[in-house]
Design a protein around this motif. Structure first.
Motif, PDB file in Angstrom:
ATOM      1  N   ILE A 185       0.855  -1.187   0.000  1.00  0.00           N
ATOM      2  CA  ILE A 185       0.000   0.000   0.000  1.00  0.00           C
ATOM      3  C   ILE A 185       0.892   1.238   0.000  1.00  0.00           C
ATOM      4  CG2 ILE A 185      -1.804   1.263   1.231  1.00  0.00           C
ATOM      5  CD1 ILE A 185      -2.615  -1.422   2.496  1.00  0.00           C
ATOM      6  N   GLU A 186       0.666   2.120  -0.963  1.00  0.00           N
ATOM      7  CA  GLU A 186       1.507   3.303  -1.110  1.00  0.00           C
ATOM      8  C   GLU A 186       0.637   4.550  -1.229  1.00  0.00           C
ATOM      9  OE1 GLU A 186       3.708   2.443  -4.636  1.00  0.00           O
ATOM     10  OE2 GLU A 186       4.927   0.873  -3.701  1.00  0.00           O
ATOM     11  N   ASN A 187       1.265   5.704  -0.959  1.00  0.00           N
ATOM     12  CA  ASN A 187       0.639   7.029  -1.174  1.00  0.00           C
ATOM     13  C   ASN A 187      -0.716   7.164  -0.484  1.00  0.00           C
ATOM     14  OD1 ASN A 187       2.820   7.581  -2.963  1.00  0.00           O
ATOM     15  ND2 ASN A 187       1.709   6.597  -4.631  1.00  0.00           N
ATOM     16  N   LEU A 188      -0.799   6.688   0.751  1.00  0.00           N
ATOM     17  CA  LEU A 188      -2.053   6.787   1.495  1.00  0.00           C
ATOM     18  C   LEU A 188      -2.288   8.235   1.931  1.00  0.00           C
ATOM     19  CD1 LEU A 188      -4.482   5.490   2.880  1.00  0.00           C
ATOM     20  CD2 LEU A 188      -3.022   4.963   4.831  1.00  0.00           C
ATOM     21  N   LYS A 189      -3.464   8.772   1.584  1.00  0.00           N
ATOM     22  CA  LYS A 189      -3.824  10.144   1.941  1.00  0.00           C
ATOM     23  C   LYS A 189      -5.222  10.160   2.556  1.00  0.00           C
ATOM     24  CE  LYS A 189      -1.043  12.274  -1.718  1.00  0.00           C
ATOM     25  NZ  LYS A 189      -1.077  13.139  -2.934  1.00  0.00           N
ATOM     26  N   LEU A 190      -5.407  11.062   3.525  1.00  0.00           N
ATOM     27  CA  LEU A 190      -6.688  11.161   4.223  1.00  0.00           C
ATOM     28  C   LEU A 190      -7.060  12.634   4.382  1.00  0.00           C
ATOM     29  CD1 LEU A 190      -8.955   9.689   5.816  1.00  0.00           C
ATOM     30  CD2 LEU A 190      -7.543   9.955   7.856  1.00  0.00           C
ATOM     31  N   ASP A 191      -8.255  13.001   3.949  1.00  0.00           N
ATOM     32  CA  ASP A 191      -8.762  14.369   4.089  1.00  0.00           C
ATOM     33  C   ASP A 191     -10.114  14.333   4.791  1.00  0.00           C
ATOM     34  OD1 ASP A 191      -6.662  15.769   2.638  1.00  0.00           O
ATOM     35  OD2 ASP A 191      -7.458  14.784   0.850  1.00  0.00           O
ATOM     36  N   TYR A 192     -10.406  15.436   5.537  1.00  0.00           N
ATOM     37  CA  TYR A 192     -11.673  15.514   6.268  1.00  0.00           C
ATOM     38  C   TYR A 192     -12.312  16.866   6.015  1.00  0.00           C
ATOM     39  CZ  TYR A 192     -15.042  15.707  10.097  1.00  0.00           C
ATOM     40  OH  TYR A 192     -16.184  15.826  10.821  1.00  0.00           O
ATOM     41  N   ASP A 193     -13.614  16.848   5.790  1.00  0.00           N
ATOM     42  CA  ASP A 193     -14.378  18.071   5.572  1.00  0.00           C
ATOM     43  C   ASP A 193     -15.630  17.998   6.427  1.00  0.00           C
ATOM     44  OD1 ASP A 193     -15.452  20.413   4.668  1.00  0.00           O
ATOM     45  OD2 ASP A 193     -16.098  19.621   2.730  1.00  0.00           O
ATOM     46  N   GLY A 194     -15.686  18.820   7.479  1.00  0.00           N
ATOM     47  CA  GLY A 194     -16.848  18.778   8.353  1.00  0.00           C
ATOM     48  C   GLY A 194     -16.591  19.506   9.646  1.00  0.00           C
TER      49      GLY A 194
END
Length: 351
Positions: A185-194
């Protein structure tokens, strides 16, 4: 539509049609007027009969011979080109074979049909032998490609465009040696909007699965999203991984709604590799995981803390004021009592 765009569209449609045909035991091509049609299938050989595709287990430096049967099912004589090429996974998760203008380094370079062109009479079948010469330095593991028949036709619209119709069979070869089945697993990104921390929002997670081993692997995917300290943990299933050839990668992106943030949001991805053997049986391997954390905007959290602290301060101030008022009231009462007692004593003395 311009001639170039129309020609490109026709070619893409036909390539996709050829791809679909590569996965059936007896592959066929058919024109719109049904006057030109042919099928291909694996030849009867020491490797078996009725095979849906060519599968081999070989050693580096080994050479094998096999054949492909071509059956002209139409009423017209046809002339077909033959070539071998490496395979690849398409952007939609299917399987395709490189066109002749693309360089092949594996199966396409190892497999040589006995002829580059063949003419087949209507209603007749021919068998074309081919050899596969595995290089002495061939890497262990899976090598996938195909052998393809091609018919060149002029566009019936009169544009002068040449249409390439392809029908072929898949070739899967396992070169002996150390086998490693591994997905990374590569380039894991996490974004949150709330909102944070009250209310919810949606988290978007994206990552790349890379086949860093030397075998063909599919896989099952899932993601777990939670707020700080594991608040509101949610696990969602993600689309199944297609069969990835060694060295190939696949991108996945998903949005999870109803996520509670608490200063930060965490995301964990789990991929379980799935191996398919030559008989079609599948087996799951040990899962691989990767995690990521994103700090959520803290302004709303700071305001909440400030509000709570302000409320505490207000309550404390009220308590202090009430205590002071009570103390002053008590002091006044005590003073009045003391004055009354003093007055009474003075009256007794005067008597």
């Amino acid at each position: 539509m311009s001639r170039f765009n129309r020609s490109l569209l026709v070619l893409v449609v036909l390539v996709l049609a050829g791809l679909t045909l590569t996965v059936v035991p007896a592959n066929a091509a058919d024109s719109a007027d049904s006057k030109i049609a042919w099928t291909v299938r694996t030849a009867l050989s020491k490797y078996g009969s009725g095979r849906p595709k060519f599968t081999y287990t070989v050693k580096a430096g080994e050479q094998i011979t096999d054949g492909i049967d071509i059956n002209n099912t139409g009423p017209k004589k046809i002339t077909l080109k033959l070539y071998a090429a490496d395979g690849f996974t398409t952007g939609t998760g299917g399987f395709d074979i490189l066109t002749p203008d693309k360089k092949s380094n594996g199966i396409g370079a190892w497999v040589k049909p006995a002829v580059a062109r063949v003419t087949v009479a209507p209603g007749k079948q021919v068998q074309i032998p081919f050899t596969m010469t595995v290089p002495d330095n061939a890497t262990p593991g899976d090598h996938v490609g195909g052998i393809v028949t091609v018919l060149d036709q002029k566009d019936p619209s009169g544009s002068g465009t040449v249409i390439h119709r392809r029908v072929g069979l898949r070739i899967e070869t396992r070169v002996s040696g150390q086998v490693q089945s591994k997905l990374t697993i590569e380039n894991l990104k996490l974004d949150y909007d709330g909102h944070n921390p009250l209310g919810t929002g949606h988290a978007t997670i994206s990552f790349t699965v890379h086949n860093t081993g030397n075998t063909v692997l599919g896989g099952l995917q899932k993601a777990t999203i939670a707020g700080g300290l594991g608040v509101g943990s949610k696990t969602v299933k993600l689309p199944r991984l297609p069969q990835l050839l060694p060295g190939e990668s696949w991108d996945t992106k998903a949005t999870v709604d109803g996520v509670h943030a608490m200063l930060w949001v965490t995301g964990k991805v789990t991929v379980t590799p799935v191996f398919t053997d030559a008989a079609g049986s599948t087996a799951s391997l040990n899962p691989v995981t990767a995690s990521s954390r994103t700090v959520v905007s803290v302004w709303s959290f700071v305001l909440l803390i400030a509000f709570i602290l302000g409320l505490i301060a207000l309550v404390w101030l009220i308590i202090v004021v009430v205590k002071r008022l009570r103390r002053r009231s008590n002091e006044k009462v005590e003073a009045k009592v003391a004055a009354a007692v003093e007055e009474r004593l003075q009256e007794k003395v005067n008597q």
